[in-house]
Design an enzyme around this catalytic site. Structure first.
Site, PDB file in Angstrom:
ATOM      1  N   ILE A 156      59.668  90.387 -21.761  1.00  0.00           N
ATOM      2  CA  ILE A 156      60.442  90.013 -22.942  1.00  0.00           C
ATOM      3  C   ILE A 156      61.452  91.098 -23.274  1.00  0.00           C
ATOM      4  O   ILE A 156      62.600  90.805 -23.646  1.00  0.00           O
ATOM      5  CB  ILE A 156      59.515  89.723 -24.131  1.00  0.00           C
ATOM      6  CG1 ILE A 156      58.600  88.537 -23.815  1.00  0.00           C
ATOM      7  CG2 ILE A 156      60.330  89.427 -25.383  1.00  0.00           C
ATOM      8  CD1 ILE A 156      57.576  88.227 -24.886  1.00  0.00           C
ATOM      9  N   ARG A 243      54.405  91.993 -32.334  1.00  0.00           N
ATOM     10  CA  ARG A 243      53.101  91.877 -32.968  1.00  0.00           C
ATOM     11  C   ARG A 243      53.123  92.511 -34.343  1.00  0.00           C
ATOM     12  O   ARG A 243      53.751  93.559 -34.547  1.00  0.00           O
ATOM     13  CB  ARG A 243      52.007  92.563 -32.120  1.00  0.00           C
ATOM     14  CG  ARG A 243      51.606  91.763 -30.892  1.00  0.00           C
ATOM     15  CD  ARG A 243      50.798  90.530 -31.281  1.00  0.00           C
ATOM     16  NE  ARG A 243      50.519  89.671 -30.151  1.00  0.00           N
ATOM     17  CZ  ARG A 243      51.287  88.668 -29.741  1.00  0.00           C
ATOM     18  NH1 ARG A 243      52.434  88.410 -30.354  1.00  0.00           N
ATOM     19  NH2 ARG A 243      50.925  87.925 -28.724  1.00  0.00           N
ATOM     20  N   ASP A 267      59.528  88.502 -37.346  1.00  0.00           N
ATOM     21  CA  ASP A 267      58.862  87.249 -36.972  1.00  0.00           C
ATOM     22  C   ASP A 267      57.353  87.391 -37.055  1.00  0.00           C
ATOM     23  O   ASP A 267      56.640  86.393 -37.015  1.00  0.00           O
ATOM     24  CB  ASP A 267      59.272  86.849 -35.548  1.00  0.00           C
ATOM     25  CG  ASP A 267      58.737  85.484 -35.141  1.00  0.00           C
ATOM     26  OD1 ASP A 267      58.929  84.530 -35.917  1.00  0.00           O
ATOM     27  OD2 ASP A 267      58.124  85.378 -34.057  1.00  0.00           O
ATOM     28  N   GLU A 272      49.153  88.128 -41.312  1.00  0.00           N
ATOM     29  CA  GLU A 272      49.342  86.693 -41.094  1.00  0.00           C
ATOM     30  C   GLU A 272      48.016  85.956 -41.301  1.00  0.00           C
ATOM     31  O   GLU A 272      46.969  86.470 -40.902  1.00  0.00           O
ATOM     32  CB  GLU A 272      49.848  86.458 -39.669  1.00  0.00           C
ATOM     33  CG  GLU A 272      51.222  87.051 -39.413  1.00  0.00           C
ATOM     34  CD  GLU A 272      51.724  86.783 -38.000  1.00  0.00           C
ATOM     35  OE1 GLU A 272      51.247  85.809 -37.381  1.00  0.00           O
ATOM     36  OE2 GLU A 272      52.570  87.549 -37.519  1.00  0.00           O
ATOM     37  N   HIS A 290      56.495  83.650 -37.240  1.00  0.00           N
ATOM     38  CA  HIS A 290      55.876  83.827 -35.920  1.00  0.00           C
ATOM     39  C   HIS A 290      56.211  82.644 -35.006  1.00  0.00           C
ATOM     40  O   HIS A 290      55.324  81.947 -34.502  1.00  0.00           O
ATOM     41  CB  HIS A 290      54.367  83.980 -36.051  1.00  0.00           C
ATOM     42  CG  HIS A 290      53.747  84.709 -34.890  1.00  0.00           C
ATOM     43  ND1 HIS A 290      52.616  85.482 -35.002  1.00  0.00           N
ATOM     44  CD2 HIS A 290      54.112  84.795 -33.578  1.00  0.00           C
ATOM     45  CE1 HIS A 290      52.297  85.991 -33.825  1.00  0.00           C
ATOM     46  NE2 HIS A 290      53.197  85.590 -32.940  1.00  0.00           N
ATOM     47  N   ILE A 291      57.506  82.478 -34.751  1.00  0.00           N
ATOM     48  CA  ILE A 291      57.973  81.325 -33.966  1.00  0.00           C
ATOM     49  C   ILE A 291      58.696  81.749 -32.691  1.00  0.00           C
ATOM     50  O   ILE A 291      59.487  80.970 -32.130  1.00  0.00           O
ATOM     51  CB  ILE A 291      58.889  80.416 -34.806  1.00  0.00           C
ATOM     52  CG1 ILE A 291      60.107  81.197 -35.339  1.00  0.00           C
ATOM     53  CG2 ILE A 291      58.109  79.771 -35.943  1.00  0.00           C
ATOM     54  CD1 ILE A 291      61.191  80.316 -35.941  1.00  0.00           C
TER      55      ILE A 291
END
Length: 316
Positions: A156, A243, A267, A272, A290-291
């Site tokens: 990533i 994260r 994000d 969470e 968180h998408i």
């Protein structure tokens, strides 16, 4: 017959591949406190980020042969313990790279043009304070020519670097495992250019970047805290699509309030699904729930890759 519980869902393409292989796939979500009972009837479970597969659950489900994670991070699974028990644990690290990288740049472009604040205020003040808002957002910034720091240079991180290079940015990167090589950029489908890239020190990334994007797994303590913010350039932009827990959230708020950090794009969050209210209401933070991997294309790739890993496991 192999029975699989896709407790957080699976793309229809992945489900179809598994069913074509002769497996039964159930996609009804079982609440966490009911999983022990339900899993007595399954050979495998697949999860995303919602379902937790901890030691206690593993101990009570000796029939489990495989745990699959549709995505990258596996901090919701006790991976080492499961493998000690002889359970295969697989994930899909490559499938969501491009989608996450695009979200990083959605946050970056939002931050440099104040879109997170404009989208809040235009519906309320747009017809009474149009010129005032225009003046407030007049000092935007281009990404081209600026330095993007990437912390964590796996799949990533490299996809994010590639996107920055395409926009004309300079990229500096840090990883625990040094890298020297190149990133291939493809244009118009068949024109390819190789750009040399090598990792540098963490301190160099922190101190030399105009924007910093995090792409690391969860750590025991935040990677970015007050000391790191002090080392950064004034007005730096920070994006975290990796994260929760990798940024000291209170230190980030302090740095935003002081102007040391110009904006942040988040994000992921510490708590969470109940993020800190001060983050959610901050005018300098672009927010998403968180998408990172939540695109149709990424979910299809994840479903395909996960199905292939499951079929390979049970075909041995």
């Amino acid at each position: 017959m192999v029975k699989i519980l896709a407790n957080d869902g699976i793309d229809p393409v992945g489900k179809a591949l598994l069913e074509q292989a002769g497996y039964t796939v159930d996609t009804e979500t079982i609440p966490q406190d009911k999983l022990v009972e339900a899993l007595q009837h399954y050979d495998a479970i697949t999860v995303r980020s919602a379902t937790k597969v901890r030691q206690e659950l593993i101990d009570q489900c000796p029939n489990l042969s495989l745990i699959g994670r549709g995505g990258v991070g596996m901090d919701n699974i006790d991976v080492d313990y499961a493998r000690e028990k002889g359970i295969a644990v697989v994930n899909t690290p490559a499938a969501s790279s491009h989608s996450v990288a695009e979200l990083v740049f959605a946050h970056l472009l939002t931050g440099v043009r104040f879109l997170q604040d404009a989208n809040r205020k235009m519906p309320v003040e747009g017809n009474t304070n149009f010129n005032g808002l225009k003046k407030a957002y007049a000092k935007g910034m281009e990404l081209k020519g600026k330095t993007l720091g990437v912390i964590g240079f796996g799949r990533i991180g490299r996809a994010t670097a590639a996107m920055g290079l395409r926009l004309g940015m300079k990229v500096v990167a840090y990883d625990l495992f040094p890298f020297t090589g190149h990133i291939s950029l493809t244009f118009q489908g068949d024109v390819s250019v190789d750009i040399p890239v090598e990792t540098v020190s963490f301190e160099e990334v922190i101190s030399s970047s105009d924007f910093i994007s995090l792409h690391t797994p969860f750590a025991d303590k935040p990677i970015l805290g007050a000391a790191e913010f002090d080392m950064m350039r004034p007005g730096v932009g920070i994006v975290n699509c990796s994260r929760g827990g990798t940024i000291d959230e209170q230190a980030l708020i302090d740095a935003l309030d002081s102007g040391k950090v110009g904006f942040a794009g988040l994000d992921v969050f510490d708590n969470e699904p109940t993020p800190l209210a001060a983050l959610l209401s901050h005018p300098k933070i672009s927010l998403t729930p968180h998408i990172g991997a939540a695109t149709n294309e990424a979910q299809e790739r994840i479903g395909e890759e996960l199905a292939g890993l499951i079929i390979a496991h049970f075909s041995k």
